[in-house]
Design an enzyme around this catalytic site. Structure first.
Site, mmCIF file in Angstrom:
data_model
loop_
_atom_site.group_PDB
_atom_site.id
_atom_site.type_symbol
_atom_site.label_atom_id
_atom_site.label_comp_id
_atom_site.label_asym_id
_atom_site.label_seq_id
_atom_site.Cartn_x
_atom_site.Cartn_y
_atom_site.Cartn_z
ATOM 1 N N CYS A 86 50.486 -5.671 35.592
ATOM 2 C CA CYS A 86 50.514 -5.358 34.094
ATOM 3 C C CYS A 86 51.493 -6.389 33.284
ATOM 4 O O CYS A 86 51.088 -7.889 33.301
ATOM 5 C CB CYS A 86 51.286 -4.019 33.723
ATOM 6 S SG CYS A 86 50.803 -3.408 32.257
ATOM 7 N N GLU B 189 47.026 -0.332 38.757
ATOM 8 C CA GLU B 189 48.462 -0.099 38.709
ATOM 9 C C GLU B 189 48.732 1.497 39.023
ATOM 10 O O GLU B 189 47.898 2.197 38.413
ATOM 11 C CB GLU B 189 49.183 -0.528 37.417
ATOM 12 C CG GLU B 189 50.676 -0.319 37.206
ATOM 13 C CD GLU B 189 51.030 -0.692 35.810
ATOM 14 O OE1 GLU B 189 52.524 -0.839 35.959
ATOM 15 O OE2 GLU B 189 50.563 -1.061 35.145
ATOM 16 N N LYS C 130 57.165 -4.593 40.986
ATOM 17 C CA LYS C 130 57.159 -5.273 39.683
ATOM 18 C C LYS C 130 58.521 -5.471 39.258
ATOM 19 O O LYS C 130 59.636 -4.766 39.685
ATOM 20 C CB LYS C 130 56.737 -3.895 38.936
ATOM 21 C CG LYS C 130 56.437 -4.158 37.390
ATOM 22 C CD LYS C 130 55.575 -3.190 36.622
ATOM 23 C CE LYS C 130 55.362 -3.439 35.255
ATOM 24 N NZ LYS C 130 54.638 -2.287 34.673
#
Length: 367
Positions: free
Chosen positions: A206, A85, A172
């Protein structure tokens, strides 16, 4: 780059007829190459997750580092390489950007300006360079970046094929906690799963991996190689990754950074809020834990907490069908007449100009 010995496989895998082959370089990076000895009718894909730190506030140097790591992975025969990430642009661990409720400091605003300057446009010159890298080393590349769209930043994953073509991106959709002060929210238009010759590839970043409906949308798109770039190095993360592999009947490849305090700018330029006084230059601020897990829940490589490393395994794609025979979450184990999901996968635009819509409509009528 720091190196580490080959890690032990964490599960009992003797019944899978695997063998662990160490890197041919005694001081080389971790390369847990797993010989799956699968059926010849099912292809095998060699995959690598990269565990390494960003060169913070220095995007050109980070791109140079990415190319070195990519070249090394390709030298081992990797066909797919997954980076952590925010590898390009950086994960601003420990920073609060001078924010308290009702106030933002001048120093914090300057920190954001520097962070914004380190981000990349998608598309843009940095994306073009990554595409060239993927084509040069003949690998499928999954890269975590900080995307700049005007003056809003997004935590994004970009995808490239082995011919050097940019496939697309995933933004995200839910930044976690204080991430929300610096990153925008992705929408349903960037939740892709790409059908490639090595398998159907997608990514969640994540803690959005903890969102059951997002996972279900990806399962419905047929994901086979589930990439999970992360910033979470806690032991509990491994449980989430194993669960996803079992739930989705897919391979899970989780890549995290391994960072020490010295990998970030020194104080007072960069401060780890609340912990700076306790840190030395060698203090570990992100401990890695990168891992590759099979659809049966077996750990194929990692997790590694020892340092920067390339963590790799051969993926027997026949494992997917064997796992789905037991449990297919959007197939024979679904009950759509009882439980169903609607995904709004169109771009969510804050402003739409009527004249543009009218021109598009006129063009459609005339065609």
């Amino acid at each position: 780059m720091q190196t580490s010995p080959v890690a032990d496989i964490q599960n009992d895998i003797s019944n899978l007829n695997m063998s662990l082959v160490p890197s041919p370089q005694p001081n080389g990076p971790l390369f847990a190459e797993v010989d799956m000895s699968g059926d010849a009718s099912a292809p095998t894909v060699r995959a690598t997750v990269v565990q390494a730190s960003t060169v913070f506030y220095d995007t050109p140097a980070t791109l140079d580092k990415a190319e070195r790591l990519l070249a090394e992975a390709a030298g081992y025969g990797s066909q797919l390489v997954v980076f952590p990430e925010a590898f390009i642009g950086g994960y601003p661990r420990g920073s609060n950007f001078g924010v308290t409720i009702g106030n933002r400091t001048t120093k914090g605003k300057e920190e954001f300006r520097k962070y914004h300057a380190s981000a990349v446009d998608v598309p843009g010159p940095e994306i073009e360079r990554l595409a060239v890298m993927a084509g040069k080393y003949k690998v499928y590349l999954v890269m975590g970046v900080i995307e700049r769209d005007g003056y809003t930043l997004y935590c994004t994953v970009v995808f490239f094929d082995s011919q050097g073509r940019f496939l697309g991106k995933h933004r995200k959709i839910m930044p976690t906690a204080l991430e929300r002060i610096i990153w925008g929210f992705g929408d349903g238009s960037t939740i892709p799963v790409f059908d490639t010759p090595i398998g159907k590839i997608g990514a969640a970043i994540c803690w959005e991996n903890k969102m059951p409906l997002l996972r279900t949308a990806m399962y419905a798109k047929g994901i086979e190689i589930y990439c999970a770039p992360t910033a979470d190095s806690r032991d509990l993360w491994q449980a989430s990754m194993t669960h996803i592999a079992l739930e989705g009947g897919c391979f899970v490849l989780s890549a995290n950074q391994f960072c020490r305090r010295k990998d970030y700018p020194p104080p007072p330029e960069y401060m780890f809020s609340g912990t700076e006084v306790e840190l030395t230059p060698d203090s570990i601020v992100c401990g890695g834990g990168s891992v590759i897990i099979s659809p049966s829940g077996a750990i194929l490589a990692g997790p590694n907490y020892d340092g920067e490393a390339l963590i790799s395994a051969d993926l027997d794609m026949g494992e997917i069908a064997r796992a789905k025979f037991d449990f297919d979450v959007v197939g024979h184990y679904s009950r759509p007449e009882v439980l169903s999901l609607i995904v709004r996968d169109h771009p969510a635009k804050p402003v739409t100009f009527a004249s543009a819509s009218e021109k598009a409509e006129d063009t459609h009528k005339s065609s």
